[in-house]
Design a protein around this motif. Structure first.
Motif, PDB file in Angstrom:
ATOM      1  N   GLU A 114       0.830  -1.206   0.000  1.00 50.02           N
ATOM      2  CA  GLU A 114       0.000   0.000   0.000  1.00 50.02           C
ATOM      3  C   GLU A 114       0.864   1.256   0.000  1.00 50.02           C
ATOM      4  N   ARG A 115       1.977   1.173   0.747  1.00 47.02           N
ATOM      5  CA  ARG A 115       2.889   2.308   0.750  1.00 47.02           C
ATOM      6  C   ARG A 115       3.480   2.521  -0.647  1.00 47.02           C
ATOM      7  N   GLY A 118       0.828   3.921  -2.864  1.00 46.36           N
ATOM      8  CA  GLY A 118       0.599   5.333  -2.592  1.00 46.36           C
ATOM      9  C   GLY A 118       1.646   6.211  -3.242  1.00 46.36           C
ATOM     10  N   ASN A 122       0.419   8.402  -6.439  1.00 47.37           N
ATOM     11  CA  ASN A 122       0.250   9.808  -6.075  1.00 47.37           C
ATOM     12  C   ASN A 122       1.489  10.655  -6.330  1.00 47.37           C
TER      13      ASN A 122
END
Length: 444
Positions: A114-115, A118, A122
């Motif tokens: 998830e990191r 992200g 993003n």
């Protein structure tokens, strides 16, 4: 759309998990009826591992529930048979332990993923995962910014060859060669060609991934380079305007001096002649100032760069007539980040010492590394600068030629954040100290 795909994937996983649980318990129940108790319980590892990996936050509870279900299935058949009860309890504990370990590891892996997602999704830079295959480098994954940069969508970019978006077909080979040599590349400037044919100038960075792929990031610098080009053109036009204005001024001053000379020949009155002489001095001062500005007309026109200080000082000294004065630079291995006109700084300081030091026999240039940067000292053994003049000599319009020269010295140095001040002792020599910021010098 992404949410619906995620929901459908979870539904499929739940169905597979439920099917694996039913099959495992059905097989164990059939095995008990057939008297088999040592092999079939291993089937329960499959749903435990799947649940812990797919749903790590609920994997521990699931594994404990599965272990309890296994106990509920086996213990009624075991009765008081310790040979069956003890292995059953041990397996139940192992089931719960394996589910816990896999859940924790999967949870940690999910957090890292998830990191990564992200950062990938993003990032303000266009980010791509490039796979190296037999058909050449192809885009395996792209974020929204990268897709927008190339004038496409993330889905449409998957599988597309990287070379198709490069304005120079050989740029990718040069980029990959640099990665193979150093493991990574930073700020490689190149031009991309969007899907609509528009050119985009970018800074590309990349590095090798495990498995042979390459992570590639692209930063659009088209607006910046266009602004730099526009600024360069504007500076060139201002430079040309300054040159034309200076030429007109020099022509007007030359005409004025001719008319003053004619007046000196025409009038014998001492008062008139003194007035004309004063006008001649003023006109020649304007002429000298104009000549000095001609020498500095390219100030700031070219970008700063790293310059070897020893070579700069020697080049500046070689262009000056310094009878009886030796210039001793002790600045080997030092490079400073400065405007290309740095040689004018040292030429002016050395010439200033020779012209105003009166008793100067040597000029020594040294350096010292300090906590706040680098100090470059230009010292002579002349008469020095009076305390009241130490700051005024850098002001515009103070003195004649030297005043304007030292003013421009400070301006040249300030382009890259350097400063200068006079710290010598009057009567013992001048000492100009140039302060270079920490990121403005390097020792090679």
């Amino acid at each position: 759309m992404t949410g619906r795909r995620r929901s459908a994937r979870e539904d499929t996983r739940l169905l597979l998990l439920a099917a694996s649980v039913l099959i495992a318990f059905a097989a164990n129940a059939a095995g008990l009826l057939a008297g088999i108790t040592s092999v079939l319980p291993h089937l329960l590892y499959l749903p435990i591992v799947l649940a812990a990996y797919w749903f790590p936050r609920r994997g521990i509870v699931f594994s404990i529930a599965l272990a309890l279900g296994y106990l509920a299935l086996i213990l009624p058949f075991a009765g008081s048979d310790l040979g069956l009860v003890v292995p059953t309890l041990a397996r139940a504990v192992v089931f719960a332990a394996i589910g816990t370990v896999v859940s924790l590891l999967s949870l940690r892996l999910r957090e890292q993923e998830e990191r990564y997602r992200g950062v990938f999704d993003n990032s303000e830079a266009g980010t791509f995962i490039v796979a190296m295959g037999e058909a050449g480098p192809r885009i395996e994954e792209a974020n929204y910014v990268g897709a927008t940069l190339l004038g496409s969508t993330e889905k449409d970019l998957i599988g597309k060859p990287v070379a198709a978006f490069l304005d120079d077909p050989g740029a990718w080979e040069a980029f990959r060669t640099e990665i193979d040599r150093n493991g990574a590349v930073y700020e490689y400037e190149t031009v991309l060609r969007r899907a609509d044919g528009a050119a985009v100038r970018v800074l590309a960075s990349g590095g090798r991934l495990t498995g042979g792929g390459i992570v590639l990031t692209l930063v659009d610098i088209t607006a910046r380079t266009n602004a730099e080009d526009a600024l360069r053109r504007t500076n060139a036009k201002l430079n040309m305007l300054g040159r034309l204005t200076r030429n007109d001024l020099m022509a007007a001053v030359s005409t004025l001096l001719e008319r003053i000379a004619a007046g000196m020949r025409q009038f014998d009155d001492p008062a008139v002649r003194r007035h004309l002489e004063d006008l001649s001095l003023d006109a020649r001062l304007v002429e000298r100032r104009a000549e000095i500005t001609r020498d500095y007309q390219d100030l700031g026109l070219r970008p700063p760069g790293w310059q070897p200080l020893q070579a700069v000082v020697r080049e500046a000294a070689s262009c000056l007539l310094l009878p009886g004065i030796s210039v001793r630079p002790w600045v080997e291995r030092v490079e400073v980040f400065a405007d290309p006109m740095l040689d004018r700084v040292f030429a002016n300081l050395i010439e200033n010492a020779a012209r105003h030091g009166k008793t100067v026999s040597k000029v020594v240039i040294t350096y010292r590394i300090r906590d706040d940067g680098l100090s470059i000292c230009v010292e002579d053994d002349g008469q020095g600068v009076p305390e009241t003049e130490k700051e005024r000599i850098f002001a515009y319009g103070i003195g004649t030629e030297s005043g304007l020269g030292l003013f421009l010295v400070r301006e040249i140095l300030s382009i890259t954040g350097m400063t200068i001040q006079e710290t010598g002792t009057p009567g013992k020599g001048a000492r100009f100290v140039i302060h270079v910021p920490p990121d403005g010098y390097r020792i090679i």
